[in-house]
Design an enzyme around this catalytic site. Sequence first.
Site, PDB file in Angstrom:
ATOM      1  N   ALA A 281       0.825  -1.204   0.000  1.00 24.00           N
ATOM      2  CA  ALA A 281       0.000   0.000   0.000  1.00 24.00           C
ATOM      3  C   ALA A 281       0.861   1.256   0.000  1.00 24.00           C
ATOM      4  CB  ALA A 281      -0.915  -0.004   1.220  1.00 24.00           C
TER       5      ALA A 281
ATOM      6  N   GLY B 111      -0.551  -5.167   0.626  1.00 25.28           N
ATOM      7  CA  GLY B 111      -1.693  -5.062  -0.273  1.00 25.28           C
ATOM      8  C   GLY B 111      -1.444  -5.710  -1.618  1.00 25.28           C
TER       9      GLY B 111
ATOM     10  N   GLU C 126      -2.167  -9.332  -1.123  1.00 30.68           N
ATOM     11  CA  GLU C 126      -3.615  -9.482  -1.007  1.00 30.68           C
ATOM     12  C   GLU C 126      -4.291  -9.344  -2.370  1.00 30.68           C
ATOM     13  OE1 GLU C 126      -4.881  -7.753   3.229  1.00 30.68           O
ATOM     14  OE2 GLU C 126      -3.493  -6.448   2.162  1.00 30.68           O
TER      15      GLU C 126
ATOM     16  N   GLU D  91       2.556  -6.105   7.365  1.00 28.33           N
ATOM     17  CA  GLU D  91       1.866  -5.019   8.063  1.00 28.33           C
ATOM     18  C   GLU D  91       2.229  -4.937   9.545  1.00 28.33           C
ATOM     19  OE1 GLU D  91      -0.748  -6.033   4.516  1.00 28.33           O
ATOM     20  OE2 GLU D  91       0.416  -7.149   6.005  1.00 28.33           O
TER      21      GLU D  91
END
Length: 257
Positions: A64, A108, A111, A131
């Site tokens: 991210a 991210g 994911e 994270e």
Amino acid sequence: MAYENIIVETRGQVGVVSLSAGKLNPLSKKLLQELIEAIHNFETDNSILCIVIFGNDEVFCAGANIKEFADENFVDMFSQNRFGEETEAFRNCRKPIIAGVNGYALGGGCELAMSCDMIIAAESAQFGQPEILLGLMPGLGGSQRMTRAIGKAKSMEMHLTGSRLTAMEADQAGLVSRVVPDADLKAETMALANKITEQAPLAVMAIKEAINKAEELPLSEGLLLERRLFHALFATEDKNEGVRAFIEKRKPEFKGN
């Protein structure tokens, strides 16, 4: 429309999206919005039967855009329901989506790859959910999809330490479909997508639905869903064509009806 963070193209019956948000392809809110729109457009295009997502020449997506939410608080994130729509967008798409992953697929980015129906990994690929190193946890489905893919113990270690899986480790753990040389990633991923486009479109949709539901339903309900979808395909012209072609020893010509 003109996109800022992705490149969209059509190759035969395959819709291709390449992330182009910079060297590491940071997963910004804008990139996700563009990606969801592109997926939706391909889903509603009857000429497209399979979708592929690539990164750039160096990485798939390194995670991210941290700066984007560095100053956000609970009220901001909760009131916006950040990542709520994005978490289900790929799953709700009825056409198969393949991720061709090279380099980093972290946070991210990991994911995003796991949101797809299949992952083809280049030898350079690295998967991880780091994270925890920011005092956070996944918010786009990482803790759920990773655990379902590789099991609780491995997933717990990755999430609690920020450790990564190499491409070969990801293959051995069942996270990816296969590992290929970096130079062959796009060709191998497109070959798989093209192979899928040769199949009966309604059967492809039914199979994707059944397999996705297998993660959620008790076995008895999953078996019932599979059986009902199997029965439903007997109402299609493609079933008749497939059976005739098999008997006549020729390649079927599926039309999606």
